[in-house]
Scaffold this motif. Structure first.
Motif, PDB file in Angstrom:
ATOM      1  N   ASN A 137       5.878  -4.882   3.962  1.00  0.00           N
ATOM      2  CA  ASN A 137       6.610  -5.692   2.989  1.00  0.00           C
ATOM      3  C   ASN A 137       7.630  -6.622   3.638  1.00  0.00           C
ATOM      4  O   ASN A 137       8.269  -7.424   2.948  1.00  0.00           O
ATOM      5  N   GLN A 189      19.049  -8.063   0.458  1.00  0.00           N
ATOM      6  CA  GLN A 189      17.791  -7.317   0.443  1.00  0.00           C
ATOM      7  C   GLN A 189      17.972  -6.000   1.193  1.00  0.00           C
ATOM      8  O   GLN A 189      18.468  -5.975   2.325  1.00  0.00           O
ATOM      9  N   GLU A 218      10.554  -0.824  -2.692  1.00  0.00           N
ATOM     10  CA  GLU A 218      10.720  -2.194  -2.227  1.00  0.00           C
ATOM     11  C   GLU A 218      11.483  -2.300  -0.910  1.00  0.00           C
ATOM     12  O   GLU A 218      11.542  -3.388  -0.316  1.00  0.00           O
ATOM     13  N   THR A 264       4.620 -11.036   2.656  1.00  0.00           N
ATOM     14  CA  THR A 264       5.288 -11.228   1.372  1.00  0.00           C
ATOM     15  C   THR A 264       5.285 -12.700   1.003  1.00  0.00           C
ATOM     16  O   THR A 264       5.496 -13.570   1.852  1.00  0.00           O
ATOM     17  N   GLN A 286      12.838 -13.446   0.090  1.00  0.00           N
ATOM     18  CA  GLN A 286      12.590 -12.174   0.757  1.00  0.00           C
ATOM     19  C   GLN A 286      12.503 -12.404   2.262  1.00  0.00           C
ATOM     20  O   GLN A 286      11.989 -13.424   2.730  1.00  0.00           O
TER      21      GLN A 286
END
Length: 247
Positions: A184, A73, A116, A188, A193
């Motif tokens: 974020n 990520q 993102e 989430t 994530q």
């Protein structure tokens, strides 16, 4: 400076981690820089940019933006050491508000490219979480509830409210050493994530002074030119992220 970071990374107790150094020489008049250590087993470095704070009338630390992949990520870490309170908190406040504005601008630029990406703003901000630089310019909120993806949550605000700080002056605690997370990384529900889990002030007993009127405060290395044998006049801070696993 860089050699300090290399000495830490090469310490026998942690050398096996193979920590890598990200460092940049800032124009700060005292020679103080910011830097980042990372474990290449978990974090894959993509790029580093350094951003000069030109809105203040003196030389200070650049802000370092380190972008990489944390186990798949994309995360950006903006490493800071904002201008000090020399001259008094109120008089010097515009300097830190300018620094906060630069951090916010860096984050907005990152999101323009990758909406993102998770953003972490961290460092010695020389302000508390409720001060204008953090609470108004960054818009970092005390509660995670309702923080938008491109907003910010400051988990150390509630720590200071409960009487926990990272440095003390005249029997009063401040919490300048903050790790602020984008929404974020907080709100989430996506599978796999990273999500904020916990924040800590590492005020271990071995980091504290045990004598005189500074008893219980962070034990500094030097005071008035005398070596005291401590680590720092600030306690470290830490945040934990964990993976969200959907139902």
């Amino acid at each position: 400076n860089r050699s300090v970071m290399e000495d830490v990374a090469n310490h026998p107790d942690i050398r096996k981690w193979n920590l890598q150094v990200v460092h940049h020489d800032s124009p700060d008049a005292r020679g103080v820089d910011v830097g980042l250590l990372y474990n290449p087993r978990y974090f894959k470095l993509e790029n580093v940019t350094n951003h000069r704070l030109t809105a203040v009338p003196f030389r200070t630390r650049d802000q370092m933006c380190v972008v990489g992949s944390l186990l798949g990520q994309r995360i950006a870490v903006i490493v800071n050491h904002w201008p000090s309170r020399i001259g008094g908190q109120q008089k010097s406040e515009p300097n830190r508000m300018a620094a906060a504005s630069l951090s916010k601008s860096i984050a907005d630029s990152l999101w323009n490219v990758d909406p993102e990406i998770g953003v972490i703003i961290m460092g010695d901000l020389n302000d508390d979480p409720m001060d204008k630089s953090c609470a108004e310019v960054l818009g970092a909120r005390k509660s995670p509830k309702g923080v938008e993806a491109h907003g910010f949550f400051n988990p150390f605000w509630s720590k200071l409210d409960s009487g926990v700080g990272t440095l003390a002056y005249k029997s009063s605690w401040n919490l300048f050493d903050q790790i602020i997370l984008s929404g974020n990384l907080v709100n989430t529900d996506s599978d796999n994530q990273w999500k904020f889990f916990e924040a800590k002030v590492l005020n271990f007993d071995f980091l504290k002074d045990t004598e005189g009127n500074r008893q219980g405060y962070p034990k500094r290395s030097y005071s008035a030119g005398s070596y005291l044998g401590g680590y720092s006049d600030h306690f470290p801070t830490e945040v934990f992220l964990r993976r969200y696993v959907g139902k």
